[in-house]
Design a protein around this motif. Structure first.
Motif, short mmCIF file in Angstrom:
data_model
loop_
_atom_site.label_atom_id
_atom_site.label_comp_id
_atom_site.label_asym_id
_atom_site.label_seq_id
_atom_site.Cartn_x
_atom_site.Cartn_y
_atom_site.Cartn_z
N GLN A 75 0.58 -0.86 0.09
CA GLN A 75 0.13 0.32 0.16
C GLN A 75 1.10 0.91 0.12
OE1 GLN A 75 -3.38 0.05 -0.27
NE2 GLN A 75 -3.22 2.85 0.05
N VAL A 76 0.32 2.46 -0.97
CA VAL A 76 1.18 3.83 -0.77
C VAL A 76 0.18 4.55 -0.34
CG1 VAL A 76 2.00 5.48 -2.34
CG2 VAL A 76 3.44 3.64 -2.13
N THR A 77 0.21 5.30 0.14
CA THR A 77 -0.58 6.24 0.23
C THR A 77 -0.24 7.56 0.22
OG1 THR A 77 -2.48 4.59 1.97
CG2 THR A 77 -2.53 6.86 2.54
N VAL A 78 -0.17 8.55 0.11
CA VAL A 78 -0.31 9.92 0.06
C VAL A 78 -1.08 10.90 0.20
CG1 VAL A 78 0.50 12.01 -1.86
CG2 VAL A 78 1.24 9.31 -2.54
N SER A 79 -0.95 11.34 1.74
CA SER A 79 -1.41 12.44 2.40
C SER A 79 -1.31 13.16 3.25
CB SER A 79 -3.21 11.09 3.07
OG SER A 79 -3.80 12.22 3.80
N SER A 80 -1.54 13.80 3.24
CA SER A 80 -1.42 15.04 4.22
C SER A 80 -1.62 14.77 5.70
CB SER A 80 -1.45 16.60 3.89
OG SER A 80 -2.36 17.12 3.50
#
Length: 114
Positions: free
Chosen positions: A109-114
């Motif tokens: 899993q790759v999650t890109v979030s601030s």
């Protein structure tokens, strides 16, 4: 043949991650190596591939940001992901073409979030 992927995680927009996928099992020659990604509810989509000769192919959405490479001695493929965007969030799957068959890794899993 088993593929083991690693390197996924949570990263802020603009950040970087490096995925790795290593093949284990009997001695073999690997033709194509690559990465696909899948968002829930959508089909698995090509991210990048690299042939045994080093030719690469990228999805338009990742060109200039992602780099695929391979280490034949280690039966390993890498995906360097830079300038990550929220739309890059997905489960990333590695694949390898070995003696006419296609093998898939378990997904990371790759999650890109601030």
């Amino acid at each position: 043949v088993q593929l083991q992927a690693s390197g996924g995680g949570l990263v802020q927009p603009g950040g970087s991650l490096r995925l790795s996928c290593a093949a284990s099992g009997s001695a073999f020659s690997i033709d194509v190596m690559g990465w696909y990604r899948q968002v829930s509810g959508k089909q698995r989509a090509l991210v990048a591939t690299i042939t045994s000769g080093g030719s690469t192919k990228y999805a338009d959405s990742v060109k200039g940001r992602f780099t695929i490479s391979r280490d034949n001695a280690k039966n390993t493929v890498y995906l360097q992901m830079n300038s990550l965007k929220p739309e890059d969030t997905a489960v990333y799957y590695c694949l390898m073409g070995i003696v006419g068959s296609t093998y898939w890794g378990q997904g990371t899993q790759v999650t890109v979030s601030s």
